[in-house]
Write a protein that holds these residues in place. Structure first.
Motif, short mmCIF file in Angstrom:
data_model
loop_
_atom_site.label_atom_id
_atom_site.label_comp_id
_atom_site.label_asym_id
_atom_site.label_seq_id
_atom_site.Cartn_x
_atom_site.Cartn_y
_atom_site.Cartn_z
N GLY A 1 -1.01 4.16 3.04
CA GLY A 1 -2.07 3.35 3.67
C GLY A 1 -2.88 4.09 4.89
O GLY A 1 -4.12 3.63 5.15
N ASN A 2 -2.31 5.08 5.60
CA ASN A 2 -3.10 5.66 6.64
C ASN A 2 -2.18 6.99 6.79
O ASN A 2 -1.24 7.16 6.44
N GLN A 3 -2.91 7.73 8.10
CA GLN A 3 -2.35 8.79 8.36
C GLN A 3 -0.91 8.86 8.98
O GLN A 3 -0.03 9.67 8.65
N ILE B 1 -8.65 4.69 -5.03
CA ILE B 1 -8.79 3.93 -3.98
C ILE B 1 -7.77 2.91 -3.71
O ILE B 1 -7.25 2.20 -4.37
N THR B 2 -7.69 2.65 -2.38
CA THR B 2 -6.56 1.61 -1.90
C THR B 2 -7.67 0.33 -1.36
O THR B 2 -8.82 0.68 -0.44
N PRO C 1 -6.74 6.71 -0.57
CA PRO C 1 -5.41 6.47 0.14
C PRO C 1 -5.05 8.08 0.82
O PRO C 1 -5.90 8.81 0.36
N ASN C 2 -4.19 7.84 1.44
CA ASN C 2 -3.46 9.20 2.07
C ASN C 2 -2.51 9.78 1.04
O ASN C 2 -1.54 8.83 0.59
N VAL D 1 0.57 -1.25 0.00
CA VAL D 1 -0.13 0.12 0.14
C VAL D 1 0.88 1.25 0.04
O VAL D 1 0.67 2.35 -0.64
N ASN D 2 1.89 1.51 0.69
CA ASN D 2 2.75 2.53 0.76
C ASN D 2 3.97 2.71 -0.18
O ASN D 2 4.79 1.68 -0.43
N GLN D 3 3.84 3.62 -1.02
CA GLN D 3 4.82 3.89 -2.07
C GLN D 3 5.12 5.42 -2.16
O GLN D 3 4.24 6.04 -2.42
#
Length: 181
Positions: free
Chosen positions: A163-165, A131-132, A141-142, A80-82
């Protein structure tokens, strides 16, 4: 009279103050609360850039690079995180004209001026732009978009899909660690 004063105070409180040139976005997010002591130093020698990332991020090697501008480096944590780094050619390397345009699906959009590695820049944060889908389900997504003028004809664009704050906070702190050499 009371209503006029109340409205004036209310509008001035919601307005974003001008940057002092070293604004870190802490009024928008709590990026300063992130501890970078355990972070790993990274280097992109092709653009003479150093920065720190939280442990676990791996550089993704692309077999084929396409698009405009081509991505110089991508760092991933999980699926999710890139975080992508790209250098764009520009007639006038002005971060203001290179920033991401506000879209209808962006939630909690914030933008401010910030010095990035000694260069004039703009940072944008929001949720949206797709959308994630992960183990928590489907959600927005953030995002962090950071743009700075490298020289008169080039801008550095850092685009983070997170993926998150908490990961968004880390990306904001990473932008503060950037150094050009």
């Amino acid at each position: 009279m009371f209503c006029v004063i109340f409205l004036a105070v209310r509008f001035s409180a919601s307005a974003q103050p001008d940057s002092n040139g070293d604004d870190t976005g802490t009024r928008e997010l709590k990026g300063d609360a992130v501890n970078t002591a355990s972070w790993e130093a990274r280097e992109l020698s092709n653009i003479r850039l150093r920065f720190k990332l939280p442990p676990g991020y791996k550089e993704k090697r692309w077999a084929v690079v396409f698009g405009s501008p081509p991505i110089i480096a991508t760092f991933q944590l999980g699926h999710v995180n890139q975080i992508d780094f790209a250098v764009e050619n520009a007639e006038d390397a002005n971060p203001e004209s290179a920033k991401v345009g506000l879209q209808k699906d962006y939630v909690d959009y914030k933008e401010w001026s910030q010095v990035i590695g000694g260069h004039k820049g703009i940072v944008q944060t929001f949720q949206g732009g797709g959308i994630t889908i992960d183990e928590e389900g489907e959600r927005l997504p953030n995002r962090v978009e950071a743009i700075c003028a490298v020289d008169a004809k080039h801008v550095l664009r850092i685009s983070a899909l997170l993926g998150n704050q908490e990961r968004q906070q880390e990306a904001l702190k990473m932008v503060k660690t950037i150094e050009f050499y």
